[in-house]
Scaffold this active site. Structure first.
Site, PDB file in Angstrom:
ATOM      1  N   CYS A  70      40.440  84.297 -12.416  1.00 44.68           N
ATOM      2  CA  CYS A  70      41.147  84.588 -11.167  1.00 44.68           C
ATOM      3  C   CYS A  70      42.638  84.307 -11.328  1.00 44.68           C
ATOM      4  O   CYS A  70      43.034  83.261 -11.850  1.00 44.68           O
ATOM      5  CB  CYS A  70      40.578  83.739 -10.033  1.00 44.68           C
ATOM      6  SG  CYS A  70      41.376  84.047  -8.439  1.00 44.68           S
ATOM      7  N   CYS A  74      44.861  78.014  -7.470  1.00 40.82           N
ATOM      8  CA  CYS A  74      44.277  76.963  -6.636  1.00 40.82           C
ATOM      9  C   CYS A  74      43.994  75.725  -7.500  1.00 40.82           C
ATOM     10  O   CYS A  74      43.263  75.813  -8.497  1.00 40.82           O
ATOM     11  CB  CYS A  74      42.992  77.451  -5.984  1.00 40.82           C
ATOM     12  SG  CYS A  74      43.174  79.020  -5.081  1.00 40.82           S
ATOM     13  N   CYS A  77      40.297  74.689  -8.447  1.00 42.92           N
ATOM     14  CA  CYS A  77      39.316  75.698  -8.847  1.00 42.92           C
ATOM     15  C   CYS A  77      39.227  75.907 -10.363  1.00 42.92           C
ATOM     16  O   CYS A  77      40.210  76.288 -11.004  1.00 42.92           O
ATOM     17  CB  CYS A  77      39.631  77.027  -8.172  1.00 42.92           C
ATOM     18  SG  CYS A  77      38.359  78.281  -8.494  1.00 42.92           S
ATOM     19  N   CYS A 115      24.463  85.508  -0.232  1.00 44.73           N
ATOM     20  CA  CYS A 115      25.907  85.345  -0.339  1.00 44.73           C
ATOM     21  C   CYS A 115      26.377  85.675  -1.753  1.00 44.73           C
ATOM     22  O   CYS A 115      25.762  85.220  -2.721  1.00 44.73           O
ATOM     23  CB  CYS A 115      26.292  83.908   0.000  1.00 44.73           C
ATOM     24  SG  CYS A 115      25.682  83.332   1.610  1.00 44.73           S
ATOM     25  N   CYS A 147      26.653  88.304   2.889  1.00 46.04           N
ATOM     26  CA  CYS A 147      27.948  87.643   3.000  1.00 46.04           C
ATOM     27  C   CYS A 147      28.660  87.769   1.648  1.00 46.04           C
ATOM     28  O   CYS A 147      28.012  87.658   0.597  1.00 46.04           O
ATOM     29  CB  CYS A 147      27.766  86.172   3.359  1.00 46.04           C
ATOM     30  SG  CYS A 147      29.316  85.219   3.434  1.00 46.04           S
ATOM     31  N   CYS A 207      33.242  83.244   7.982  1.00 47.24           N
ATOM     32  CA  CYS A 207      32.775  82.004   7.370  1.00 47.24           C
ATOM     33  C   CYS A 207      34.028  81.351   6.815  1.00 47.24           C
ATOM     34  O   CYS A 207      34.571  81.804   5.806  1.00 47.24           O
ATOM     35  CB  CYS A 207      31.748  82.292   6.280  1.00 47.24           C
ATOM     36  SG  CYS A 207      31.137  80.809   5.433  1.00 47.24           S
ATOM     37  N   ARG A 279      28.431  73.917   7.769  1.00 54.53           N
ATOM     38  CA  ARG A 279      27.720  73.929   6.486  1.00 54.53           C
ATOM     39  C   ARG A 279      28.187  72.771   5.598  1.00 54.53           C
ATOM     40  O   ARG A 279      29.371  72.657   5.285  1.00 54.53           O
ATOM     41  CB  ARG A 279      27.945  75.263   5.765  1.00 54.53           C
ATOM     42  CG  ARG A 279      27.483  76.471   6.565  1.00 54.53           C
ATOM     43  CD  ARG A 279      27.564  77.757   5.765  1.00 54.53           C
ATOM     44  NE  ARG A 279      27.257  78.900   6.593  1.00 54.53           N
ATOM     45  CZ  ARG A 279      26.021  79.347   6.861  1.00 54.53           C
ATOM     46  NH1 ARG A 279      24.985  78.705   6.329  1.00 54.53           N
ATOM     47  NH2 ARG A 279      25.827  80.389   7.630  1.00 54.53           N
TER      48      ARG A 279
END
Length: 337
Positions: A70, A74, A77, A115, A147, A207, A279
């Protein structure tokens, strides 16, 4: 502490829902968060019992359909291409037939929602997005909720996903607007809010939650919940994550949070967003059984089930079976993949 601020959630309301507010302030949320723990959990449990069946816990699973590489930076991550010291195998986007086959397997085991997450900065037109749309259509054809989390998107992408029957789109805020630039610099907070607004404008459920334990202040945690709780309507699903430090990432050195910090965050989220599904997400693998049960009492009514959340460890299946057996909860099955 101003008891008037703490009691504020009992007052102002949205028509037809006496305890649902869209006008929380950061100061009010921080005051709730800092209540004595037993008082906080008690209040949260009362709100939870009013709006949800306290004996039902949804199990959800998350499949990484494209892993690693990616371009975002971040700090938490392991999938970021910026963190080259992370030991992670990078995979191309999975074949739609394989994904749909896994969804069918999950449904056979009792799954209701499937998901799918791709390590992308943003959705781009082309064969990969066409494949994701095919996955969504295939999951919906199975009679399941679908999702996805795909990064930023434009209106025509949201339109295609809505037409394919997408149930929900995951796009977390991660942290407060004030602390955000300490964690991510490759996109702005406004980018995230624009994506959320685009998704919602096409009738897709949100979400959206965040992560604690990244070095943020308590006010930052309250500020993140403020952004979520002033959305109209509140996000249908709010994942509360604790940082899982991964070696090779900028936050790999951080000490995991005290479990009671996660309890406080869950309870505060439940009070300020009474009808959302809260969650209990990343970081659950570091919680003992009793801490997880306390989170459920405090208002969490969904857990991610399975030994991995995208690329980070999660609770073992056997441990979860023992947990649900111990509490005697009626589990809404969304089986692990």
């Amino acid at each position: 502490m101003d008891s008037g601020i703490v009691r504020g959630y009992e007052g102002r309301s949205k028509a037809g829902s006496p305890d649902i507010r869209l006008d929380w302030t950061v100061e009010e949320i921080l005051a709730v968060h800092q209540l004595p723990l037993l008082e906080l959990v008690g209040r949260a449990n009362a709100v939870h019992r009013e709006h949800h069946d306290p004996n039902k816990v949804q199990k959800a699973s998350l499949l990484s359909i494209k892993t690693g590489g990616c371009p975002e930076n971040c700090a938490y991550c392991p999938q970021s291409a910026h963190h080259r010291e992370v030991d992670l195998t990078k995979d191309r986007l999975m074949d739609p037939a394989k994904v749909i086959g896994l969804a069918a397997k999950a449904k056979a085991a009792g799954a209701e929602r499937f998901c799918m997450g791709a390590a992308w900065r943003e959705v781009r037109d082309g064969k990969d997005f066409d494949a994701v749309v095919q996955m969504v259509e295939g999951v919906r054809d199975l009679g399941m909720e679908a999702c996805v989390t795909l990064g930023m998107l434009k209106p025509h992408h949201a339109a295609r996903l809505a037409a394919a029957g997408l149930t929900a789109y995951n796009h977390n805020l991660d942290t407060s607007p004030e602390f955000y630039s300490e964690i991510i610099t490759t996109r702005t907070y406004e980018d995230r809010l624009e994506t959320l607004a685009t998704v919602r404008s096409y009738g897709i459920d949100l979400c959206c939650g965040g992560i604690i334990g990244m070095g943020e202040s308590l006010r930052d945690r309250a500020s993140m919940l403020h952004v979520l709780s002033t959305m109209n309507p509140h996000p249908e699903s709010v994942p509360i994550n604790a940082l899982v430090p991964v070696e090779g990432t900028p936050l790999g050195h951080r000490t995991p949070i005290d479990p009671l910090e996660l309890v406080r965050m869950v309870a505060t989220a439940r009070i300020v967003m009474p009808t959302s599904t809260v969650r209990l997400s990343a970081g659950r693998s570091s919680l003992n059984r009793e801490a997880q049960i306390l989170c459920l009492i405090a208002g969490a009514n969904s857990v991610f089930y399975g030994d991995k959340l995208l690329t980070t460890p999660n609770a073992e299946l056997g441990e979860d079976a023992a947990l649900f057996g111990a509490i005697g909860a009626e589990v809404q099955d969304t089986a692990s993949i």
